[in-house]
Scaffold this motif. Structure first.
Motif, short mmCIF file in Angstrom:
data_model
loop_
_atom_site.label_atom_id
_atom_site.label_comp_id
_atom_site.label_asym_id
_atom_site.label_seq_id
_atom_site.Cartn_x
_atom_site.Cartn_y
_atom_site.Cartn_z
N THR A 1 0.85 -1.19 0.00
CA THR A 1 0.00 0.00 0.00
C THR A 1 0.89 1.24 0.00
O THR A 1 2.10 1.16 0.24
CB THR A 1 -0.91 0.02 1.24
OG1 THR A 1 -0.10 -0.11 2.42
CG2 THR A 1 -1.92 -1.12 1.19
N GLN B 1 0.83 -2.46 4.51
CA GLN B 1 0.05 -3.65 4.18
C GLN B 1 0.43 -4.13 2.78
O GLN B 1 0.95 -3.36 1.96
CB GLN B 1 -1.45 -3.36 4.22
CG GLN B 1 -2.00 -2.98 5.57
CD GLN B 1 -3.49 -2.76 5.51
OE1 GLN B 1 -4.27 -3.69 5.27
NE2 GLN B 1 -3.92 -1.53 5.72
N GLU C 1 7.16 -7.47 4.23
CA GLU C 1 6.30 -6.63 5.06
C GLU C 1 6.64 -6.79 6.54
O GLU C 1 6.59 -5.81 7.30
CB GLU C 1 4.82 -6.98 4.81
CG GLU C 1 3.84 -6.17 5.66
CD GLU C 1 3.99 -4.66 5.48
OE1 GLU C 1 3.90 -3.95 6.50
OE2 GLU C 1 4.19 -4.19 4.34
N GLN D 1 7.60 -3.79 9.12
CA GLN D 1 6.97 -3.56 10.41
C GLN D 1 8.00 -3.46 11.53
O GLN D 1 7.92 -2.59 12.40
CB GLN D 1 5.98 -4.70 10.71
CG GLN D 1 4.76 -4.75 9.81
CD GLN D 1 3.77 -3.63 10.08
OE1 GLN D 1 3.59 -3.20 11.22
NE2 GLN D 1 3.10 -3.16 9.04
#
Length: 220
Positions: free
Chosen positions: A97, A102, A190, A194
């Protein structure tokens, strides 16, 4: 397989493309950097000390083509390269995104598989998607443990070629299986995003798979 004296076309002008171009330029390989337009490609390539220009002008001579562009530009980028039949294509993209928090594709598909469908007569290898550009460009040390680059692809010879390139950077190559395993490598990317940005570890982290000393790969 020896990976010496290959011509590597890095497509893109962002952090990942710059990191790959600058690191591979320190090896025996010939590095060219390609952009959508000739002027941008030349400008960024000059900063990095490599040849550059419009990506399409280097496709014919390239042995390996790295796609270091945003996933949203993947289809347009492939269309703009012209004839890539039979080429080894390294897909470095992640379907993220706009805030990077995400994935937009997953579970039953991946950017890697989409890339292979968009270039059905090319040999796509997913790689360099789960290692930060800063780790690559700064040639960071992790003590006795070498950074790892995870590979997924259907063509064994192309994976061997990319694995040899990985080792030329001083990294370990980990073959995860067919291109469908990109479904698992992209969530791994991802995860480190994070850890880096949400948990505050920064972009000096990189994932590795460790095998116990003396253990057989077939042990479960």
């Amino acid at each position: 397989m020896s990976a010496s004296t290959l011509t590597l076309l890095i497509v893109g002008t962002g952090n990942v493309a710059r990191a790959l171009a600058s690191r591979f330029a320190k090896t025996s390989h010939q590095v060219v950097l390609g952009s959508r337009d000739d002027e941008t490609g030349q400008h960024v390539a000059k900063e990095l000390g490599v040849r550059g220009g419009a990506a399409t002008s280097f496709v014919a001579e390239a042995d390996v083509i790295f796609l270091a562009v945003p996933f949203v530009n993947l289809s347009e980028t492939l269309d703009g390269l012209g004839n890539i039949d039979g080429k080894t294509i390294v897909d470095c993209t992640n379907p993220l995104t706009s805030d990077y928090m995400q994935l937009t594709v997953g579970h039953s598909d991946s950017a890697g598989e989409i890339c292979q469908r968009l270039a059905p007569r090319s040999k796509v290898v997913k790689a360099f998607n789960a290692i930060f550009a800063e780790v690559v460009s700064a040639d960071m040390s992790f003590g006795a443990i070498a950074p790892q680059v995870f590979l997924a692809g259907n063509d064994a010879a192309s994976k061997d070629r990319v694995a040899a390139l990985v080792r030329d950077l001083g990294y370990d190559a980990v073959d995860t299986g067919g291109i469908e395993c990109a479904r698992y490598l992209e969530p791994l990317a991802e995860l480190i995003i994070q850890l880096a940005y949400v948990q505050g570890l920064g972009t000096v982290v990189t994932p590795v798979i460790l095998t116990a000393s003396g253990a057989s790969p077939d042990n479960h």
